[in-house]
Scaffold this active site. Structure first.
Site, PDB file in Angstrom:
ATOM      1  CD  GLU A   1      38.545 -39.161  49.796  1.00  0.00           C
ATOM      2  OE1 GLU A   1      37.447 -38.635  50.052  1.00  0.00           O
ATOM      3  OE2 GLU A   1      38.676 -40.370  49.533  1.00  0.00           O
TER       4      GLU A   1
ATOM      5  CG  ASP B   1      39.574 -49.883  51.934  1.00  0.00           C
ATOM      6  OD1 ASP B   1      38.982 -49.047  51.233  1.00  0.00           O
ATOM      7  OD2 ASP B   1      40.200 -49.578  52.965  1.00  0.00           O
TER       8      ASP B   1
ATOM      9  CE1 TYR C   1      32.697 -41.929  49.831  1.00  0.00           C
ATOM     10  CE2 TYR C   1      34.806 -40.881  50.254  1.00  0.00           C
ATOM     11  CZ  TYR C   1      34.059 -41.854  49.635  1.00  0.00           C
ATOM     12  OH  TYR C   1      34.662 -42.769  48.807  1.00  0.00           O
TER      13      TYR C   1
END
Length: 265
Positions: A49, A60, A174
């Site tokens: 990725e 994040d 995912y």
């Protein structure tokens, strides 16, 4: 079939599980990112990725936020990340996922992005903050060009929403191991197994688990229940700790091998 789909089919035929590192493109430089991809492949990565730096990385944690800041300071743009894909593709056939927030993709132009991403050698795209309910134009453009569309599925999602996410994802799905932002943690969520069983009931696609996977025992635990483990923050942290050192690439590759259980730390 995309390279992603071929890789997961090969893993299944060999009764193996996948290892998917995430790295931020351009941290600490685009040249080193190229070297890192090749070294991670040598260390056993099955898919890579490549993160597109973005100014507001809300999903994040601090490690990847700092990597994004370094890459943006280096002038890395989506256009340059796409060019990096072409450079990688001249040396490797490892599957590549373009991992981004939606704004840079939309600003680039969805149809142009899809065409350019395929041309430069990418196999799939993940827009981390794009909701499945608003994804139809994006999915249509990516799929028409032959790209996989990977979506995040969270443990807080309702069963009906998980069904929508599963239908809209291809290549792999995912699964977010826990709520919150990316980052290392000591233990995986206790309800991960049940969450993955629910996901499995909605899709035939491979399931990869990410967020908080930072130790070999985490990777092994994920492999017990899913098809692949995604490791981001701990690898990005290893990069950060070796910036400016001649052993950066070798150290990161050794760390990845340790995570997979194939090398000592």
């Amino acid at each position: 079939m995309t390279r992603i789909e071929k890789t997961f089919a090969q893993l299944k035929s060999k009764e193996r599980k996948g290892f998917i590192p995430y790295i931020t493109a351009g941290d600490p430089s685009l040249d080193i990112t190229l070297q890192l991809v090749l070294a991670l492949e040598e260390a056993g990565a099955d898919v890579i990725e490549l993160g597109v730096p973005f100014s507001d990385p809300i999903a994040d944690g601090p490690v990847i936020q700092r990597a994004t800041e370094r890459a943006l300071h280096n002038g890395v743009t989506l256009h340059k990340v796409l060019q990096l894909g072409e450079n990688i593709r001249s040396k490797s056939e490892i599957p590549l996922v373009l991992f981004s927030y939606f704004n840079p993709l939309l600003n680039y132009g969805l149809e142009k992005l899809a065409a350019d991403a395929v041309k430069k050698g990418f196999d799939g795209v993940l827009a981390s903050d794009l909701t499945v309910e608003e994804s139809e134009p994006y999915v249509r453009s990516m799929r028409a060009a032959g790209l996989n569309t990977v979506f995040l599925a969270a443990p807080t999602s309702s069963p009906e929403r998980l069904k929508k996410i599963a239908r809209t994802s291809n290549g792999f799905l995912y699964a977010v191991s826990r709520t919150g932002v990316t980052g290392e943690q000591q233990e995986l969520a206790g309800d991960l197994k049940a969450f993955l069983q629910t996901l499995r009931s909605h899709t035939d696609s491979p399931i990869a688990v990410g967020f908080g996977i930072s130790r070999p025992e985490h990777v092994r635990a994920v492999w017990q229940e899913a098809d692949a483990a995604v490791v981001g923050s701990s690898i990005v942290k290893e990069i950060e700790q070796h910036i400016g050192k001649p052993d950066l690439v070798d150290s990161v590759a050794a760390f990845a091998g340790w995570l997979k259980g194939s090398q000592s730390k």
